[in-house]
Design a protein around this motif. Structure first.
Motif, short mmCIF file in Angstrom:
data_model
loop_
_atom_site.label_atom_id
_atom_site.label_comp_id
_atom_site.label_asym_id
_atom_site.label_seq_id
_atom_site.Cartn_x
_atom_site.Cartn_y
_atom_site.Cartn_z
N UNK A 402 0.88 -1.18 0.00
CA UNK A 402 0.00 0.00 0.00
C UNK A 402 0.91 1.22 0.00
N UNK A 403 1.16 1.77 -1.18
CA UNK A 403 2.11 2.86 -1.32
C UNK A 403 1.56 4.19 -0.79
N UNK A 404 0.26 4.41 -1.01
CA UNK A 404 -0.34 5.71 -0.70
C UNK A 404 -1.47 5.50 0.29
N UNK A 405 -1.40 6.20 1.43
CA UNK A 405 -2.41 6.05 2.47
C UNK A 405 -2.81 7.42 2.98
N UNK A 406 -3.83 7.44 3.84
CA UNK A 406 -4.29 8.71 4.38
C UNK A 406 -4.85 8.50 5.77
N UNK A 407 -5.06 9.63 6.49
CA UNK A 407 -5.63 9.57 7.83
C UNK A 407 -4.64 10.04 8.87
N UNK A 408 -5.09 10.13 10.12
CA UNK A 408 -4.20 10.59 11.19
C UNK A 408 -3.10 9.59 11.49
#
Length: 426
Positions: A402-408
């Motif tokens: 998972x190269x690109x993630x988001x969130x705190x």
């Protein structure tokens, strides 16, 4: 062509429990207006009707069952095929520019369980008379070091793998004190499949291995290979086998081309016809002419729509960040990266030697800010931080990173080859 085939497609689909329930007593008409009113078929529909609810042929006609790799939210989706489906699937794969012959030795380094692509490459290679090396990507016996040995000892000419794999092999070769090409003197082509591949990463892989790189794009539930490359290297969607639409998720409307989520209707599928199936893949589809002369649309695969992140008012996809990373000069040696978005800002992490770290940071930051706006950050990490080199030599497990993630909070579990620990973000 589509107008001629659609009545038969809808009739075949109506034989399944799912579409009989959706359509009612008879299938809808194939007119453009009525077809556009058919609700989209989703991955959740496939999961809800597991195992046989989507099947449109008698059980005795089924030849194989497969599942997706389960990288989308909600888990894997199932897919059945008849013998006729397999013949048609291999025909699609053979259209691509890999041009397999009986002089080839083909290393198949993709999963055999439960996805279709490993069996598809294997079958196409055997139909061409090639020698097949079934180096399954999930076998505990098949370490990256072992793959290098097979490339060299068996004089492999074609390797099929996730695009991540040749980078891992290259890092392993360098750790062992050799250039990648020393392990693959006869390698003429890498067939990249299973992940989006930007133009820049393709060039980097070709540079590392001194060979051609071609792309095969598809998914298991649609019958694997949806698109392949023409002699000019353009990725074309097989629009004579699939009716494509591009969905705007914000409005719910579809168009024949443009940027959005790919929706397809299978035109020749026997076991499991799919009508207006939302693949979840973010694409750019175009009917602009290609020098090859094929009357097929070109397609650029951007990534999973659900895994895109919002930056500067637009959705950013993994292939776009990847393009910025691998646009770095090859001599800087950057192979591995991860990116994380939070509160509208993007942080990109890469590995590089300390001697070039400042240059990497400067060049990459300029590219990232051009892509995602000011306020984005670049972190240059020591080699081995994202990919533990000693573990790389020992490990045999490969999952799609998972190269690109988001969130705190930035995710843990950045090791490429090893699965994340239970409960850790991936």
């Amino acid at each position: 062509m589509w107008s001629e085939l659609l009545p038969g497609v809808l009739e075949r689909a109506h034989r399944s429990d799912f579409y009989r329930s959706r359509f009612g007593a008879r299938p809808p008409q194939a007119s453009p207006g009525e077809f556009a009113r058919i609700p989209l078929t989703t991955k959740d529909d496939l999961r809800a009707r597991y195992p046989f609810g989507m099947v449109a042929v008698p059980r005795r006609d089924l030849a194989s069952y497969h599942e997706s790799s389960g990288t989308s939210v909600g888990g894997a989706t199932g897919s059945f095929h008849t013998a006729g489906d397999w013949e048609e699937m291999l025909d699609r794969f053979e259209r691509g520019r890999q041009d397999l012959t009986d002089a080839d030795t083909v290393l198949v380094r993709v999963p055999y369980a439960m996805v279709t692509i490993g069996h598809q490459v294997h079958g196409a290679a055997r139909r061409a008379g090639a020698l097949v090396v079934p180096a399954d990507a999930r076998s505990t016996a098949m370490t990256h070091r072992r793959v290098l040995g097979l490339l060299r000892d068996l004089r492999v000419t074609v390797a099929a793998a996730l695009p991540t794999e040749p980078l891992l092999w290259a890092a392993c070769a360098q750790l062992l004190g050799e250039s990648p090409r020393a392990y693959a003197p006869d390698l003429r082509m890498i067939v990249a499949t299973g992940e989006p591949l930007s133009a820049a990463r393709r060039r980097r892989i070709a540079h590392l291995w001194d060979c051609d790189v071609t792309v095969s794009y598809g998914n298991s539930e649609c019958g694997s290979n949806l698109a392949g490359e023409c002699p000019h290297g353009t990725l074309h969607l097989w629009a004579d086998r699939y009716l494509p639409e591009v969905l705007d998720p914000d409005t719910g409307t579809t168009a024949p081309q443009g940027r959005g989520r790919l929706v397809v209707t299978t035109l020749r599928r026997e076991a499991m016809p799919l009508v207006r199936y939302d693949t979840g893949d973010a694409v750019e589809l175009s009917y602009d002419p290609c020098p090859c002369g094929w009357a097929l649309p070109s397609v650029r695969v951007l990534g999973r729509w659900e895994q895109g992140v919002r930056i500067e008012g637009r959705r950013l996809f993994v292939s776009e960040v990847e393009e910025a990373v691998y646009a770095l000069p090859p001599e800087l040696g950057v192979l591995f990266w991860r990116a994380h978005a939070h509160e509208g800002a993007l942080t990109v992490r890469v590995e590089a030697e300390p001697s070039v770290a400042d240059r990497v940071e400067s060049l990459l930051k300029a590219e990232v800010e051009r892509l995602a706006g000011p306020g984005c950050a670049v972190q240059v990490l020591a080699p081995g931080t994202l990919v533990d080199r000693e573990e790389l030599v020992r490990s045999s497990h490969i999952a799609k990173p998972r190269y690109l993630s988001s969130g705190p909070g930035a995710p843990s579990g950045l090791m490429y080859p090893a699965p994340a620990a239970a409960g850790a973000p991936s």
